[in-house]
Structures are given as C-alpha cells and as structure tokens.
Design an enzyme around this catalytic site. Structure first.
Site, PDB file in Angstrom:
ATOM      1  N   THR A  15       0.833  -1.204   0.000  1.00 10.37           N
ATOM      2  CA  THR A  15       0.000   0.000   0.000  1.00 10.37           C
ATOM      3  C   THR A  15       0.871   1.258   0.000  1.00 10.37           C
ATOM      4  O   THR A  15       0.393   2.322  -0.372  1.00 10.37           O
ATOM      5  CB  THR A  15      -0.910   0.035   1.248  1.00 10.37           C
TER       6      THR A  15
ATOM      7  N   SER B 234      13.491  -6.143   6.091  1.00 10.93           N
ATOM      8  CA  SER B 234      14.079  -4.827   5.805  1.00 10.93           C
ATOM      9  C   SER B 234      15.520  -4.666   6.262  1.00 10.93           C
ATOM     10  O   SER B 234      15.873  -3.659   6.882  1.00 10.93           O
ATOM     11  CB  SER B 234      13.262  -3.704   6.440  1.00 10.93           C
TER      12      SER B 234
ATOM     13  N   ALA C 133      14.874 -11.954   4.094  1.00  9.57           N
ATOM     14  CA  ALA C 133      13.822 -12.571   4.902  1.00  9.57           C
ATOM     15  C   ALA C 133      12.605 -11.660   5.015  1.00  9.57           C
ATOM     16  O   ALA C 133      11.692 -11.913   5.803  1.00  9.57           O
ATOM     17  CB  ALA C 133      14.365 -12.928   6.278  1.00  9.57           C
TER      18      ALA C 133
ATOM     19  N   ASP D  21       9.616   0.949   4.927  1.00  9.29           N
ATOM     20  CA  ASP D  21      10.661   0.298   5.727  1.00  9.29           C
ATOM     21  C   ASP D  21      11.559   1.313   6.422  1.00  9.29           C
ATOM     22  O   ASP D  21      11.906   1.169   7.598  1.00  9.29           O
ATOM     23  CB  ASP D  21      11.500  -0.628   4.839  1.00  9.29           C
TER      24      ASP D  21
ATOM     25  N   SER E 265      31.952  -4.352   6.596  1.00 13.75           N
ATOM     26  CA  SER E 265      30.891  -5.068   7.292  1.00 13.75           C
ATOM     27  C   SER E 265      31.403  -6.403   7.804  1.00 13.75           C
ATOM     28  O   SER E 265      32.138  -7.100   7.093  1.00 13.75           O
ATOM     29  CB  SER E 265      29.723  -5.303   6.338  1.00 13.75           C
TER      30      SER E 265
HETATM   31  C1  GLA Z   1       9.085  -3.922   0.569  1.00  6.74           C
HETATM   32  C2  GLA Z   1       9.302  -2.447   0.206  1.00  6.74           C
HETATM   33  C3  GLA Z   1       8.272  -1.562   0.916  1.00  6.74           C
HETATM   34  C4  GLA Z   1       6.851  -2.082   0.719  1.00  6.74           C
HETATM   35  C5  GLA Z   1       6.769  -3.592   0.980  1.00  6.74           C
HETATM   36  C6  GLA Z   1       5.433  -4.160   0.625  1.00  6.74           C
HETATM   37  O1  GLA Z   1       9.370  -4.134   1.913  1.00  6.74           O
HETATM   38  O2  GLA Z   1      10.593  -2.030   0.572  1.00  6.74           O
HETATM   39  O3  GLA Z   1       8.401  -0.234   0.485  1.00  6.74           O
HETATM   40  O4  GLA Z   1       6.388  -1.763  -0.567  1.00  6.74           O
HETATM   41  O5  GLA Z   1       7.762  -4.303   0.268  1.00  6.74           O
HETATM   42  O6  GLA Z   1       4.458  -3.678   1.474  1.00  6.74           O
END
Ligand code: GLA
Length: 385
Positions: free
Chosen positions: A33, A123, A120, A169, A65
């Site tokens: 969304t 994010s 996974a 995210d 890293s």
């Molecule tokens: C990934 C993207 C987000 C979002 C989700 C789906 O995590 O980085 O911006 O679009 O997918 O909700």
C-alpha cells in the site's frame, strides 16, 4: 567495550566515536500500500543493523561489514560519483552518505554488524541505510527531521541500489517506538504511534522465517508497482489510495490482472484502518481475521505469496493460531502468526512438522516484539567535538 567497538578498533586501528543501531521491521498489516499512497502499520524488531563509526577529516568514506566477505569500500566523498559506481552491499550506505553531503556530512569510517537475515522480508537494507543515516548525522551534529531522513534513505535505495521500494521500511526503522506499531499515511507522511500490547493480552506474534528468499530488485516487485500505476492512470486517480468506490472502479477495468491488484490495494487500506481501530480499542485478540484476510488477498489478488508461506500459515491455523500473514515484498521471506501464548509451542511444532513432511529445510522462529527505532546505543554525549 562493546564487541562492535572492539572490532572497529581492529579494522581501522583507531577508536570509534559511537555505536548506533537501526532495527528491521515487521509489517503488521498494510502490504503493497505504501507506493499507492496508502496506509501501513509496521513495528520495529529488536534485531537490526549496528554500526560503529568515527569521523575522518579528509572527506573519505570507509565502509566495512562483519558480514561481508569483501574488504569493503573506500571512496572520496569530495568527488561525487553518483548512483551506479558501487554495486555491492556498500551501495546502500554510500548512497546515504552522498545524499547527506549537502547537509554538511563529511568523511567517516563505518563498520557494520547485522543480526537480521537478508532476504527474509525484514528490511535489512532499510536498517543498513538508517543506521548509516543516524550515525553520520549525529557524528556531524546535523539533525534533519526523521521523516526527511526516511525519504533520503528511500532515495538511496531507489537510486543507488536500483530498488523501487516505497517509504514504509525506512519510516519504520526511524520512527517506531517500543511497544507500538506505527500508523503511517504514506501520502501525507503523517504518523501516529498505536499501542501494540500483545503480552498484556496473553498473545504472541510468532515470526517465521520460511527460508525461501527473494530480492526486491528481481523485477516482480517493480512489475506490481507498475501495474498499480497503470490501473490508477486508467481510473483517472493520482494513486489507488484515491479509489472510493471499489465496485465502480473494478467495472471500469477490462484487464482481470489489474482488477485483482486494485481489489487488493483498496481492501488492504481498509484492513489497516480496521486493525488500527482494534488496537486503539485494546482488542488485540480480534486481529487474527484481518491478518489472514490480508494474506489471502496477497495470495489470490496480488499473487505474491509463496508455497512455504501458505504452508506455514495453514499449519498454524490448523493448530489453533488466530491468524497470520506473509510480510514484506513477497515471493519469499517471513510470515507472522498471532496465537494465544499458551498455544505458541503447539503452533510452532505444527509448522515444523508440516515442513518436515514436505522435506523442507527447518523454518526459523522468533517472537516479534515491538521495539525502539534507530538510536545511539553506546558512548553517549560529547559529539560533535
Ligand atoms: C518492501 C518495500 C516496501 C513495501 C513492501 C510491501 O518491503 O521495501 O516499500 O512496498 O515491500 O508492502
């Protein structure tokens, strides 16, 4: 001394000036969304990316890293290189540093450490960007608004890593607070903290790593985004967020694929509102149906679920879980399952047994606990000097 500070001293032969942490996120509800100008409801995980950092006065940026097999990257920020010059994991922090330069950020040495699995759906890239952003800003005494910082981190991912992600995210990593989910309006940028008290209601949110992996840069994510934009254009609205009458909109679209995408986005926005309403009323016990409805919509209308996610959720529901859904971009990653705490063990066992029956690699389990957003975690104060 913190482990990361010690590793920094070994890697760079000098002391770090501080250690920062930016969390990964779980999206409770509101999937796909964000780039439709809609609503999302993520919360931050305790896990994320840590970074030990210190300024350099010669304008050079050094990135290493503990997870990377490579030696890292050393670049002179004075010679602007722009997107495309770095093609490894370091493109994310490099993009953030370059975009922050006009605000007065100079050179620095950074050493990253992550306890988030990559791919996974939690994010890990946003956490990497946001850890870089908060560390560099604090080192240089720059204090941009966190919403602005989220947009900048998103730009780094869009432009420097070539991933057309939305704003969810990075906003989650920077704006979430402990014990809350973040209700974010991705059009206005306005957000509010919604209490998410699961232990108080005797509930557990299990986070299941299905072990299936998929990268957002693979093209499927971008295709979904393009379909939504095409549907919005055909319907004559700025974004699918603006569709008021779903039935009328569906009857105006000939393409069944676009109809399915619109159906998902519009109903998902309603589910976010309904979920936030339940949380505000302290009715966490009633969330399960909305979570499962979101999953079914992502599976059948948006067509981005994957076999292991469906299998894990079906096994969980059969074992008495209240509901659950896939999280993130889709095609791989993680699933959340809401269950009464007393049943959490049985739900876990049922998912593991279903996996074994199919001969799949063991899934991973964590309890998803709403945690704090990006922050400094050691050596407070004294900066900038
Ligand atoms: C990934 C993207 C987000 C979002 C989700 C789906 O995590 O980085 O911006 O679009 O997918 O909700």
């Amino acid at each position: 001394m913190d482990v990361l500070e010690a590793a920094f001293a070994e890697a760079y032969r000098r002391d770090a000036e501080g250690v920062w942490h930016a969390p990964g996120r779980v999206n409770l509800i509101g999937e796909h969304t964000d780039y439709n100008d809609g609503l999302v409801l993520p919360f931050a995980l305790p896990r994320g990316v840590g970074v030990a950092a210190a300024r350099r006065d010669d304008g050079v940026l050094e990135l290493k890293s503990l997870q990377a097999a490579d030696q890292g990257v050393t670049v002179d920020l004075g010679q602007s290189r722009g997107p495309g010059t770095i093609r490894t994991w370091a493109a994310y922090p490099f993009g953030v540093a370059e975009l922050l330069r006009p605000l007065g950020i100079g050179g620095a040495s950074l050493l990253f450490d992550s306890d988030l699995p990559q791919g996974a759906g939690l994010s890990s890239s946003a956490a990497l960007e946001c850890a870089t952003a908060v560390a560099l800003c604090e080192l240089y005494g720059v204090e941009p608004d966190r919403r602005e910082l989220a947009r900048l981190a998103q730009r780094a991912e869009n432009e420097y890593a070539g991933v057309p992600c939305g704003i969810m995210d990075q906003s989650a990593s920077l704006l979430c607070t402990e014990g809350h989910a973040l209700l974010l309006d991705c059009r206005t940028g306005l957000s509010s903290q919604v209490p998410l008290d699961l232990p108080g209601k005797d509930l557990t949110l299990l986070l299941i790593d299905t072990r299936a992996r998929h990268a957002l840069g693979d093209g499927d994510y971008g295709r979904r985004r393009a379909e939504c934009e095409r549907a919005a254009t055909l319907l004559g609205v700025p974004a699918l967020r603006d569709v008021q009458d779903l039935g009328a909109a569906l009857s105006r679209l000939d393409d069944p694929v676009l109809r399915r995408r619109v159906q998902h986005v519009v109903t998902e926005n309603h589910r976010v509102e309904a979920t936030a309403g339940l949380l505000r009323a302290g009715a966490e016990q009633e969330l399960g149906g909305l979570l499962t409805a979101s999953h079914l919509s992502l599976r059948d209308q948006y067509e981005i679920s994957w076999p292991e996610a469906d299998l894990a959720l079906e096994a969980a529901l059969r074992a008495g879980a209240r509901g659950g859904r896939m999280v993130g971009g889709g095609f791989g990653g993680s699933v959340i399952v809401l269950t009464a705490t007393g049943r959490a063990g049985a739900v876990r066992d049922a998912i593991t047994a279903a996996y074994r029956e199919r001969g799949l690699a063991e899934p991973g389990f964590l309890e998803a606990i709403p945690s704090a957003g990006a922050r400094r975690i050691s050596m407070d104060g004294g900066l900038p000097g």
